[in-house]
Design an enzyme around this catalytic site. Structure first.
Site: not given
Ligand code: NAD
Length: 489
Positions: A133, A223, A258, A437
């Site tokens: 995102n 995060e 997020c 962060e």
């Molecule tokens: P996601 O958790 O599906 O994927 C994030 C990353 O993790 C990707 O690179 C994915 O390929 C990898 N991944 C997925 N499953 C994994 C596993 N089992 N083991 C290792 N790696 C794995 O998230 P998304 O859909 O890409 O992003 C959306 C989420 O991220 C939302 O919940 C959002 O709130 C959160 N987010 C948090 C912040 C923050 O700073 N707190 C910032 C942006 C997004």
């Protein structure tokens, strides 16, 4: 070789680019190369590392106009936002370069209690796993501090936005980028030579990453998601510009942020006035269309699955009223990509999925409340505690309530990216994750303190100490003098 092929979410027939999938053997090879490079990179004086990172920041800045359209096309983020994200990542990296030498400096105390050196040492190989995102800034928040501190990095971006960050990372030293989905992320987080894991993403992946890292006793920064409340105190006084900023706090990046404003808590007596002004502001600033088209402020969501999930959340908002927001850009064809009409939903109770869950899309509930104590409890309900906001004409009153909210970051009279600061540590409480962060805390995540110490008792001419004695006991502590605190090493 398997390829990840990324389509443009605004025009799904258009392929933006592809990257090769890194198989488990190649993940292992990348981590080993990073481990081999660690001694050399960490052995450089911090000034040299920072100089190399500054050159990287300059390279990315010089390519901004070429990279921004690529980010817009792979992520669906409007061009101005894409430019903004890359520019912010450059600004953050330069800020790291400015701050790192002082924050990372060792300290030495030499006084009547002894001589104590505390060094800030890098971990080794840092494994980073990031989402789609905000693929550039969310990676840079890890790369900048980790590299400045002397770690080497293996980065696995999301397969849904792998292209721009691969270009950006290529401008930086001591980084390798690997590609793939959960399996590749798992191989990285669980690799025995990875000494720290930095993850941004959702709850499910976060839990698994934490478990994978934990099994190796590898520390992690997590995060995770948020379900941010925006609380409007009874005296709120919002100008047209404030309402416009509030609308974009929920709908920038089609709500896939997020720290977006995800629940709006408005005093019951003022909901009609609020709703009218909110809808008018949305009409002015929320323009849905192709991310590359001029004037567009909201593009598509990331995938067909995300679009279906968000539409279902709005359709299932039983008992509520969903009002479409904003307008379409001239000539916009919503069927060309994963477009979801933005909505304000009123009349829901706090148990509705759109309220209780992180929607991560362009739909926001407006909820009426009666008392400040009540709204505090309702805003804090649930397992997430990333960010929140309090809006009031009285800053003191806003700060007082903000201090009582269960969130890692509370904005006052704004929300989302307009409320961020490079110097302010960002991260969640409860199940929104751990670690920080930005700010000094964000730099310190990538070092461990390592101590060298000789107590005064054992320095030449010192009095010694009884075998097995505890130091600093009330009976045997040496007399204190001013001593000398040396400047950072
Ligand atoms: P996601 O958790 O599906 O994927 C994030 C990353 O993790 C990707 O690179 C994915 O390929 C990898 N991944 C997925 N499953 C994994 C596993 N089992 N083991 C290792 N790696 C794995 O998230 P998304 O859909 O890409 O992003 C959306 C989420 O991220 C939302 O919940 C959002 O709130 C959160 N987010 C948090 C912040 C923050 O700073 N707190 C910032 C942006 C997004």
């Amino acid at each position: 070789m398997d390829l990840i092929t990324r389509e443009n979410p605004a025009r799904v027939a258009e392929i933006v680019g592809s990257v090769p999938v890194t198989d488990p053997a190649a993940v292992d090879a990348a981590v080993r190369r990073a481990d081999d490079a660690f001694r050399g990179w960490s052995g450089l004086p911090v000034a040299e590392r920072v100089a190399a990172l500054r050159r990287g920041a300059d390279t990315v800045a010089a390519r901004l106009e070429e990279l921004a359209p690529l980010l817009a096309r792979e992520s669906g983020k409007p061009l101005a936002d894409s430019r903004g994200e890359i520019g912010f990542a450059v600004a953050f990296l330069r800020w790291v370069c400015d701050e790192a030498p002082a924050v990372l400096a060792a300290t030495e105390v030499d006084d009547d209690a002894g001589r104590l050196v505390v060094r800030r040492k890098p971990y080794g190989v840092v494994g980073c796993v990031t989402p789609w995102n905000a693929p550039v800034i969310l990676a840079m928040l890890k790369l900048g501090p980790a590299l400045a501190a002397g770690n080497t990095v293996v980065l696995k971006p999301s397969p849904l936005a792998p292209l721009t960050i691969t270009e950006v990372a290529a401008a930086l030293p001591a980084v390798q980028v690997i590609h793939g989905g959960a399996e590749t992320g798992r191989a990285l987080a669980g690799h025995p030579l990875v000494r720290k894991v930095a993850f941004t993403g959702g709850d499910a992946a976060g839990r698994e990453i934490a478990a994978t890292a934990g099994a190796m006793i590898t520390p992690a920064v997590l995060e995770l998601g948020g379900n941010d409340p925006a609380v409007f105190l009874p005296d709120f006084a919002l100008s047209d510009a404030d309402y416009e900023r509030l609308v974009m706090a929920s709908f920038a990046t089609a709500g896939q942020v997020c720290m977006a404003a995800k629940r709006l808590y408005v005093p019951r007596a003022r909901t009609a006035e609020f709703t009218e002004a909110y809808l008018a502001a949305a009409e002015r600033v929320l323009v849905v269309g192709d991310p590359l088209a001029p004037g567009v402020t909201m593009g598509p969501v990331i995938s067909a699955a995300a679009a279906a999930r968000i539409r279902a959340l709005v359709a299932d908002a039983a008992g509520g009223t969903a009002t479409p927001l904003g307008r379409s850009a001239p000539g916009h064809d919503p069927a060309s990509g994963y477009f979801v009409t933005p909505h304000l939903v009123t009349g829901l109770d706090d148990h509705a999925p759109l309220v209780a869950q992180e929607q991560f899309g362009p739909a926001v509930p407006l909820l009426a409340y009666d008392t400040e104590e009540e709204v505090l409890v309702r805003a804090d309900a649930g397992e997430l505690g990333l960010a929140a906001s309090v809006w009031s004409a009285d800053e003191e009153r806003a700060f007082a309530l903000a201090g009582r909210l269960g969130a890692g970051f509370v904005f006052v009279n704004t929300h989302n990216r307009t409320g961020m600061s490079l110097r302010a540590p960002f991260g969640g409480v409860k199940r929104s994750g751990y670690g920080r962060e930005y700010g000094r805390e964000g730099l310190l995540e990538y070092v461990q303190s390592a101590v060298v110490h000789v107590p005064a008792a054992f320095r030449p001419g010192g009095p010694g100490m009884a075998p097995g004695a505890y130091p600093g006991g009330v009976h045997d502590e040496p007399p204190r003098s001013a001593g000398s605190v040396r400047p950072p090493l």
